[in-house]
Design a protein around this motif. Structure first.
Motif, PDB file in Angstrom:
ATOM      1  N   GLY A  78      -2.435  29.991   0.099  1.00  0.00           N
ATOM      2  CA  GLY A  78      -2.211  30.236  -1.319  1.00  0.00           C
ATOM      3  C   GLY A  78      -1.890  31.668  -1.693  1.00  0.00           C
ATOM      4  O   GLY A  78      -1.754  31.977  -2.873  1.00  0.00           O
TER       5      GLY A  78
ATOM      6  N   THR B 283       0.484  17.442 -10.341  1.00  0.00           N
ATOM      7  CA  THR B 283      -0.402  17.789  -9.235  1.00  0.00           C
ATOM      8  C   THR B 283      -0.217  19.267  -8.963  1.00  0.00           C
ATOM      9  O   THR B 283       0.894  19.793  -9.108  1.00  0.00           O
ATOM     10  CB  THR B 283      -0.055  16.961  -7.982  1.00  0.00           C
TER      11      THR B 283
ATOM     12  N   GLU C 264      -1.292  22.673  -6.277  1.00  0.00           N
ATOM     13  CA  GLU C 264      -1.885  23.243  -5.070  1.00  0.00           C
ATOM     14  C   GLU C 264      -2.351  24.637  -5.433  1.00  0.00           C
ATOM     15  O   GLU C 264      -1.563  25.459  -5.916  1.00  0.00           O
ATOM     16  CB  GLU C 264      -0.859  23.355  -3.942  1.00  0.00           C
TER      17      GLU C 264
ATOM     18  N   ARG D  68       1.869  28.236   1.530  1.00  0.00           N
ATOM     19  CA  ARG D  68       1.191  27.256   2.382  1.00  0.00           C
ATOM     20  C   ARG D  68       0.747  27.861   3.710  1.00  0.00           C
ATOM     21  O   ARG D  68      -0.291  27.479   4.254  1.00  0.00           O
ATOM     22  CB  ARG D  68       2.090  26.051   2.603  1.00  0.00           C
TER      23      ARG D  68
ATOM     24  N   HIS E 240       3.552  20.446  -8.749  1.00  0.00           N
ATOM     25  CA  HIS E 240       4.292  19.253  -8.338  1.00  0.00           C
ATOM     26  C   HIS E 240       4.613  18.460  -9.594  1.00  0.00           C
ATOM     27  O   HIS E 240       3.709  18.152 -10.391  1.00  0.00           O
ATOM     28  CB  HIS E 240       3.446  18.386  -7.398  1.00  0.00           C
TER      29      HIS E 240
ATOM     30  N   THR F  92      -5.847  26.192  -0.608  1.00  0.00           N
ATOM     31  CA  THR F  92      -5.659  25.064   0.309  1.00  0.00           C
ATOM     32  C   THR F  92      -5.998  23.738  -0.355  1.00  0.00           C
ATOM     33  O   THR F  92      -5.988  22.702   0.298  1.00  0.00           O
ATOM     34  CB  THR F  92      -6.537  25.247   1.562  1.00  0.00           C
ATOM     35  N   GLU F  93      -6.297  23.757  -1.631  1.00  0.00           N
ATOM     36  CA  GLU F  93      -6.717  22.560  -2.355  1.00  0.00           C
ATOM     37  C   GLU F  93      -5.558  21.974  -3.163  1.00  0.00           C
ATOM     38  O   GLU F  93      -4.747  22.704  -3.734  1.00  0.00           O
ATOM     39  CB  GLU F  93      -7.857  22.941  -3.312  1.00  0.00           C
ATOM     40  N   LYS F  94      -5.507  20.656  -3.210  1.00  0.00           N
ATOM     41  CA  LYS F  94      -4.484  19.964  -3.987  1.00  0.00           C
ATOM     42  C   LYS F  94      -5.182  18.914  -4.841  1.00  0.00           C
ATOM     43  O   LYS F  94      -6.017  18.152  -4.329  1.00  0.00           O
ATOM     44  CB  LYS F  94      -3.473  19.303  -3.039  1.00  0.00           C
ATOM     45  N   HIS F  95      -4.868  18.912  -6.171  1.00  0.00           N
ATOM     46  CA  HIS F  95      -5.479  17.896  -7.032  1.00  0.00           C
ATOM     47  C   HIS F  95      -4.582  17.569  -8.223  1.00  0.00           C
ATOM     48  O   HIS F  95      -3.708  18.347  -8.592  1.00  0.00           O
ATOM     49  CB  HIS F  95      -6.878  18.323  -7.491  1.00  0.00           C
TER      50      HIS F  95
END
Length: 139
Positions: free
Chosen positions: A17, A84, A86, A13, A32, A89-92
């Motif tokens: 990444g 989910t 990461e 983080r 996650h 810097t992207e989380k989806h």
């Protein structure tokens, strides 16, 4: 969560990444997932392989460093069918598919070709378990 995982997650983080040490230059993802029994959220750092034809799909490998049992994150993601991630810097959110048979073997072989440690994990689990491969598709 182990201190080792917590340190990798913190470094991931803090550096958009990227992590060093044994993962220097490797594609990393934070998974996650929720405990099947506890419902508690967990985060697991692991390497991934991007699909060569679909930019919305990555593959993760439940190697557990060549241990004789599957990691809990694998069981949790399969049970939920979603999770989910990461990446950078992207989380989806993602849907989860257990890849099997020849397709699993092809994908795992490619990961082992790129990162020989995965071939070692496979040798250590031979006759004990087949290391699962999950396809994670952007939801």
């Amino acid at each position: 969560m182990s201190d080792w995982n917590a340190n990798v997650i913190e470094e991931f983080r803090a550096n958009e990444g990227k992590v060093g040490g044994q993962f220097e230059g490797a594609p990393m993802v934070l998974l996650h997932h929720y405990g099947r029994k506890s419902g508690q959220e967990y985060v697991a750092p692991t390497m991934y392989l991007a699909d060569e034809t679909d930019p919305d799909v990555i593959y993760v490998f439940a190697s557990k460093g060549g241990a004789p049992t599957d990691p809990e994150w694998y069981r949790n993601l399969v049970a939920a069918g979603k999770g989910t991630v990461e990446i950078g810097t992207e989380k989806h959110d993602v849907t989860v598919t257990d890849v099997t048979g020849g397709e699993r073997d092809r994908i795992y072989a490619e990961q082992a070709r790129r990162y020989p440690g995965f071939a070692d994990y496979e040798r250590r689990t031979a006759g004990v378990r087949t290391i699962p491969v999950l396809a994670l598709k952007r939801a």
